[in-house]
Design an enzyme around this catalytic site. Structure first.
Site, PDB file in Angstrom:
ATOM      1  N   SER A 563      10.606  -6.974  -1.808  1.00 22.03           N
ATOM      2  CA  SER A 563       8.954  -6.997  -1.904  1.00 22.03           C
ATOM      3  C   SER A 563       8.462  -6.183  -3.317  1.00 22.03           C
ATOM      4  CB  SER A 563       8.492  -6.474  -0.604  1.00 22.03           C
ATOM      5  OG  SER A 563       6.984  -6.026  -0.855  1.00 22.03           O
ATOM      6  N   TYR A 576       7.732   0.086   6.266  1.00 24.48           N
ATOM      7  CA  TYR A 576       7.709  -1.258   5.657  1.00 24.48           C
ATOM      8  C   TYR A 576       8.268  -0.808   4.125  1.00 24.48           C
ATOM      9  CZ  TYR A 576       7.013  -5.862   3.579  1.00 24.48           C
ATOM     10  OH  TYR A 576       7.037  -7.095   2.938  1.00 24.48           O
TER      11      TYR A 576
END
Length: 686
Positions: A563, A576
């Site tokens: 990501s 995360y």
């Protein structure tokens, strides 16, 4: 202008032929996949002359009886086909007649005529079936097959000595039909059967009569234990132990079988296979090879046979397989050199198509899953043939030189050259985690569209099964349930993958989730869950993948869907972001470690993928929308506006990056992270 003559066409010849073909092809006792052909004769109106014309409809080259449609039929004029007899230059030049068939086509002609077209056109019968039943081939490959044919059928079925398929064989059978009006068909030495009839129903009845009569003859006259007694220690392993052993060996065997050309694998441990592998005459009979041309074209001239018991140490078994593989390649090259002429096609590859492992099962290989599976099915046919022939006589397949003539036939080579160019990921097996939805689903679909076989892995097994079903049959995609945070579950998922396709080449670490909370609200459970799935999960998947890839020894790819948050510090997602940073560094660490094995490790860093995303649909979208103060329905547009390109990132964009990294143009790229974020300057790699 004169009036046109009205002609009554033979009704529904093609439809009846297709129906008969489908019935015959649906039963494996009658013929193997894509084996044999059928025909029917009738009349139709010539669209140019408006005169009646006699035609033959015959299954075209490469078709399968069980799935045949009218588009798979070649349609030829009988007058022109029969005229070829007068210009036939003899058996030494009979291959020239195949090109002549094109000049006999009626109208647009339908499918390409097969080599067996002469058999159907020249035999004076309205309906003809040529089939490859195990029972018929058993008689056809028996050392005293001619005598057994008389004993089994009397004068109702006539023996025809081996002849390579072609125009001369058609003339031979036509002569037998003329000289034996009482006969309903023939046994073709080393090959199969041909039957005929005045009606489609009679032809089908005669074909089944020959097949079932041969089955009864073999059952009633055959001796017990034609393969000899079971060798102590070579009995099948218990099913769970057998499957684990097969999964451990599959990547090794696939790597060996892919030395010249990468192959897809198939595993078969049916009782008929295990029985043959356990018996004392395994090596002797396997060395004789298969006989029917359809069989050995797909199984090669003979299989590779492991000569160790299934309880031998795994390391010793692997060493022995590698030794036997080297010997197999030397023997195959010698076989090619013995029979090749200056105009023979080049050797296509010296690796085995069939590998037999006593107590475990059979591995078969091909350019795709269907080819690999069918090769295994053909070897099962060959086992049945050997059993039948040995039960009543001695198995005596056609000479090796004849096998070579067919395997390296110029017509067969031309057929191979006409095959469409393979897709970029053909012969590759992809394993995609989180493949049941969102980005993972898009990746699985794209890789399959580019030719890969795909294992769709997901915690939600039903979702994985739905995606696999959308992609296609089990020859294209299979689903496995997998909790990537469980070491045992990941190991089991890879075992299923290698048993499905022989191994794995391309692994995508995509499984993920996210919980959006400020630091002070992030619990230990939140932290552990996200790290278990993404950091630990990627580690477990990559470790299992690396074991398979190293055992295969043919390189491979591991892709991490990380990501932009791996490098961009966004608010309220510490767990995360940290898990994604862990994944990002795994890419670098594994690229450094696995490069010596030809394994490339790369990553993809998407921006927030809202539409179609499983993560965003499960609450993450609402939480991120709240953080940025926009409605959830506008979150994708919000992300797009903060990018340099002002474009929203969709699942298919991530899938495109995975394809580019693995399709073959970036062969020298590893350790790279590819941004798929439409340009987020704060996430530029430094």
């Amino acid at each position: 202008m004169g009036s046109m003559r009205q002609v009554t066409d033979t009704p529904n010849v093609a439809g009846e032929l297709v129906a008969r073909s489908n019935r015959l092809g649906a039963d494996p006792r009658n013929t193997n996949y894509a084996g044999g052909n059928t025909s029917a004769k009738g009349s139709a109106t010539d669209p140019v002359t408006q005169q009646p014309v006699d035609l033959v409809w015959v299954k075209g080259s490469g078709g399968d009886l069980g799935t045949l449609t009218e588009k798979g039929l070649a349609v030829l004029r009988l007058d022109r086909l029969n005229s070829l007899v007068d210009v036939y230059p003899g058996v030494d030049r009979e291959d020239e007649m195949v090109a002549a068939f094109d000049y006999c086509l009626h109208g647009k002609g339908g499918a390409a005529p097969s080599i067996d077209t002469a058999m159907h056109g020249l035999v004076d019968a309205p309906h003809v079936d040529h089939l490859h039943p195990d029972s018929g081939i058993a008689l056809a490959t028996a050392a005293d097959g001619e005598k057994l044919t008389v004993e089994c059928f009397g004068d109702r079925v006539v023996w025809v000595p081996w002849r390579r398929p072609g125009f001369q064989l058609g003339l031979d059978i036509a002569k037998v039909k003329r000289e034996n009006p009482q006969a309903i068909g023939v046994i073709l030495g080393g090959h199969g059967i041909t039957a005929w009839g005045d009606t489609s129903a009679e032809c089908e009845e005669n074909s089944l009569d020959i097949i079932r009569t041969a089955e009864r003859f073999l059952a009633e006259k055959g001796k017990a234990e034609p393969f000899g007694v079971v060798v102590p220690g070579f009995e099948p392993l218990p099913v769970d132990e057998r499957r684990k052993r097969a999964a451990a060996l599959a990547p090794v065997v696939r790597g060996l079988a892919s030395t010249d050309n990468r192959q897809i694998g198939h595993f078969n441990d049916d009782a008929v296979v295990l029985e043959f592998l356990a018996c004392e005459r395994l090596a002797e009979l396997a060395a004789l090879g298969t006989s029917c041309p359809d069989h050995f074209l797909r199984t090669k001239v003979r299989p590779l046979v492991l000569d160790l018991p299934p309880t031998a140490p795994l390391e010793d078994t692997v060493i022995r397989l590698k030794e036997l593989h080297l010997q197999y390649r030397e023997d195959y090259a010698a076989y090619y050199d013995r029979h090749a002429s200056p105009d023979s096609p080049p050797m296509r590859g010296a690796d085995p198509a069939i590998v037999l492992v006593p107590g475990v099962g059979m591995f078969s290989f091909g350019k795709d899953k269907q080819t690999a599976r069918v090769a295994g099915e053909f070897y099962v046919n060959a086992i049945n043939v050997m059993r039948g022939a040995e039960a009543v006589s001695t198995y005596a397949p056609i000479d090796e030189s004849e096998k070579f003539r067919i395997e390296y036939w110029a017509l067969e080579e031309a057929k191979l050259q006409r095959m469409p160019k393979p897709k970029p990921l053909a012969t590759r097996v992809a394993f995609v985690t989180g493949g049941g939805s969102g980005i993972g689903k898009a990746i699985a679909q794209r890789l399959a569209a580019e030719g890969a076989c795909v294992v769709v892995a997901d915690l939600d097994t039903a979702a994985a099964e739905a995606v696999a079903k959308e992609i296609g049959s089990a020859d294209k995609a299979v689903a496995v349930g997998a909790d990537v945070s469980s070491e045992a579950a990941v190991a089991e998922a890879f075992e299923q993958a290698v048993l499905a396709f022989g191994g794995v080449d391309l692994v995508v670490n995509n499984a993920g989730l996210s919980i959006s909370k400020p630091l002070l609200e992030t619990t230990e459970k939140d932290w552990d869950l996200q790290h278990d799935v993404m950091a630990k999960g990627s580690f477990l998947v990559s470790r299992s993948a690396a074991k398979v890839l190293i055992d295969q020894a043919i390189g491979g790819d591991i892709i991490y869907i990380s990501s932009k948050n791996a490098v961009f510090a966004g608010p309220n997602n510490v767990a995360y972001g940290a898990a994604k940073a862990d994944q990002a560094h795994q890419v670098r660490l594994l690229a450094a470690e696995l490069g010596e094995h030809g394994i490339r490790v790369n990553g993809v860093n998407p921006d927030g993928v809202v539409r179609g995303s499983g993560i965003f649909a499960k609450g993450w979208g609402a939480k991120r929308a709240a953080v940025y103060g926009v409605p959830e329905s506008e979150l994708g547009a919000y992300y797009a506006q903060r990018t340099l390109l002002k474009r929203e990132v969709l699942p298919e964009h991530v899938a495109a990056a995975v394809f580019v990294l693995t399709a073959g143009d970036l062969t020298h790229t590893t350790g790279l992270h590819v941004p798929v974020d439409a340009g987020v300057a704060a996430a530029f790699l430094r």
